[in-house]
Design a protein around this motif. Structure first.
Motif, PDB file in Angstrom:
ATOM      1  N   LEU A 183      -1.133  -4.182   9.208  1.00  0.00           N
ATOM      2  CA  LEU A 183      -0.395  -3.560   8.391  1.00  0.00           C
ATOM      3  C   LEU A 183       0.887  -3.436   9.061  1.00  0.00           C
ATOM      4  CD1 LEU A 183      -2.366  -0.544   6.778  1.00  0.00           C
ATOM      5  CD2 LEU A 183      -1.183  -2.254   5.601  1.00  0.00           C
ATOM      6  N   GLN A 204       0.279  10.965   4.632  1.00  0.00           N
ATOM      7  CA  GLN A 204      -0.214  11.422   5.902  1.00  0.00           C
ATOM      8  C   GLN A 204      -0.203  12.961   5.752  1.00  0.00           C
ATOM      9  OE1 GLN A 204       2.073   9.920   8.895  1.00  0.00           O
ATOM     10  NE2 GLN A 204       0.636  10.579  10.510  1.00  0.00           N
ATOM     11  N   GLY A 228      -6.925   3.697  -4.815  1.00  0.00           N
ATOM     12  CA  GLY A 228      -7.060   3.982  -3.355  1.00  0.00           C
ATOM     13  C   GLY A 228      -8.353   5.390  -3.650  1.00  0.00           C
ATOM     14  N   ASP A 229      -8.119   6.000  -2.647  1.00  0.00           N
ATOM     15  CA  ASP A 229      -9.057   7.037  -2.319  1.00  0.00           C
ATOM     16  C   ASP A 229      -8.569   8.304  -3.122  1.00  0.00           C
ATOM     17  OD1 ASP A 229      -9.654   6.040   1.193  1.00  0.00           O
ATOM     18  OD2 ASP A 229     -10.998   5.777  -0.834  1.00  0.00           O
ATOM     19  N   PHE A 262       0.706  -1.155   0.059  1.00  0.00           N
ATOM     20  CA  PHE A 262       0.032  -0.079  -0.007  1.00  0.00           C
ATOM     21  C   PHE A 262       0.884   1.381  -0.158  1.00  0.00           C
ATOM     22  CE2 PHE A 262      -3.974  -2.165   1.543  1.00  0.00           C
ATOM     23  CZ  PHE A 262      -3.347  -3.298   2.068  1.00  0.00           C
ATOM     24  N   TYR A 276       0.230   5.311   1.159  1.00  0.00           N
ATOM     25  CA  TYR A 276      -0.562   6.253   1.862  1.00  0.00           C
ATOM     26  C   TYR A 276       0.153   7.553   2.098  1.00  0.00           C
ATOM     27  CZ  TYR A 276      -3.793   2.487   3.927  1.00  0.00           C
ATOM     28  OH  TYR A 276      -4.719   1.568   4.203  1.00  0.00           O
ATOM     29  N   GLY A 301      -4.275  16.620  10.251  1.00  0.00           N
ATOM     30  CA  GLY A 301      -5.553  16.743  10.328  1.00  0.00           C
ATOM     31  C   GLY A 301      -6.359  16.038   9.299  1.00  0.00           C
ATOM     32  N   LEU A 302      -5.604  15.174   8.314  1.00  0.00           N
ATOM     33  CA  LEU A 302      -6.329  14.392   7.505  1.00  0.00           C
ATOM     34  C   LEU A 302      -6.184  12.987   7.732  1.00  0.00           C
ATOM     35  CD1 LEU A 302      -5.751  16.412   4.187  1.00  0.00           C
ATOM     36  CD2 LEU A 302      -7.826  16.260   5.511  1.00  0.00           C
ATOM     37  N   GLY A 303      -5.096  12.563   8.748  1.00  0.00           N
ATOM     38  CA  GLY A 303      -4.721  11.169   8.554  1.00  0.00           C
ATOM     39  C   GLY A 303      -4.205  10.766   7.552  1.00  0.00           C
ATOM     40  N   LEU A 304      -4.500   9.269   7.504  1.00  0.00           N
ATOM     41  CA  LEU A 304      -3.693   8.532   6.396  1.00  0.00           C
ATOM     42  C   LEU A 304      -4.764   8.445   5.230  1.00  0.00           C
ATOM     43  CD1 LEU A 304      -2.078   7.669   8.959  1.00  0.00           C
ATOM     44  CD2 LEU A 304      -1.351   5.731   7.647  1.00  0.00           C
ATOM     45  N   LEU A 359      -5.289   6.560   1.546  1.00  0.00           N
ATOM     46  CA  LEU A 359      -4.955   5.360   0.591  1.00  0.00           C
ATOM     47  C   LEU A 359      -4.825   6.149  -1.044  1.00  0.00           C
ATOM     48  CD1 LEU A 359      -3.966   2.676   0.404  1.00  0.00           C
ATOM     49  CD2 LEU A 359      -6.269   1.916  -0.211  1.00  0.00           C
ATOM     50  N   PHE A 409       4.229  -0.899   8.636  1.00  0.00           N
ATOM     51  CA  PHE A 409       4.543   0.432   7.865  1.00  0.00           C
ATOM     52  C   PHE A 409       6.177   0.663   7.893  1.00  0.00           C
ATOM     53  CE2 PHE A 409       0.631   2.636   7.041  1.00  0.00           C
ATOM     54  CZ  PHE A 409      -0.173   2.120   7.993  1.00  0.00           C
TER      55      PHE A 409
END
Lengths: 113, 111
Positions: free
Chosen positions: B100, B37, B58-59, B33, B35, B40-43, B45, B102
């Protein structure tokens, strides 16, 4: 759409205080749930996970989380925090059998000595 | 223990450059994967891969592509870097039911 919400963006506690970080998910069907932690300058690591069975799961370093299906929640708890718990905490979820993991926006915890 | 290695810890690139972020895992895991980071938005994908030469969006795949020619290596490509791609990029690997794992992340700055 699948999503994970963490209500608290920043939390400040004194040592020995109790901790509860909220996490709600929006998924249909069965779900696997996770809490990850990122200590300053380190990579993300798994704190605990829920796949099935006992809804109260225990993780490393005295953390636990409770899966409440009716509330779509998976809150993280620790009875007494330490300064070394200062970190960012991420809740994550995925549909059972799928590999895509969706993360919340994270909660920064600062524990003052 | 699974080791996920990202080739660069810090990277500075200019707008319009083509950027390659490399990730290698040592445990023969099927899934890998990428991602990003952001505070304020986190992780979020970007892409993932469940096998060699297989990939799924992903997103937030826009502006990115990936390559998985070998099982252990998963590359993220920024075709033409832009300033809004300045971020921390995290690679992760997992097997079917494992969590996961990392890497340490690559902090990319696009100027």
């Amino acid at each position: 759409a699948q999503s994970v919400s963490q209500h608290n963006h920043h939390v400040i506690l004194s040592e020995a205080a109790s901790l509860e970080l909220g996490c709600n998910y929006s998924y249909g069907g069965t779900v696997n749930l996770f809490w990850y932690v990122q200590y300053p300058g380190q990579h993300l690591q798994l704190l605990l996970k829920y796949f099935s069975g006992d809804p109260l799961v225990k993780g490393i370093k005295g953390f636990e989380a409770e899966f409440i299906k009716s509330k779509f929640s998976f809150n993280l708890r620790k009875p007494s925090v330490q300064w070394s718990d200062t970190a960012e905490y991420f809740c994550a979820a995925r549909s059972t059998g799928f590999q895509k993991l969706v993360f919340g926006t994270g909660t920064r915890l600062l524990v003052s000595p | 223990d699974v080791k996920v290695t990202q080739s660069s810890r810090y990277l500075v690139k200019r707008t319009g450059e083509k950027v390659f972020l490399e990730c290698v895992q040592d445990m023969d895991h099927e899934n890998m994967f990428w991602y990003r980071q952001d505070p304020g938005l986190g992780l979020r994908l970007i892409y993932f891969s469940y096998d060699v030469k297989m990939k799924e969006k992903g997103d937030i795949p826009e502006g990115y592509s990936v390559s998985r020619e070998k099982k252990e290596r998963f590359s993220l490509i920024l075709e033409s870097a832009s300033t809004n791609q300045t971020s921390m990029y995290l690679c992760a690997a997992k097997d079917r039911d494992s969590p996961l794992h990392f890497g340490n992340g690559t902090r990319l700055t696009v100027t």
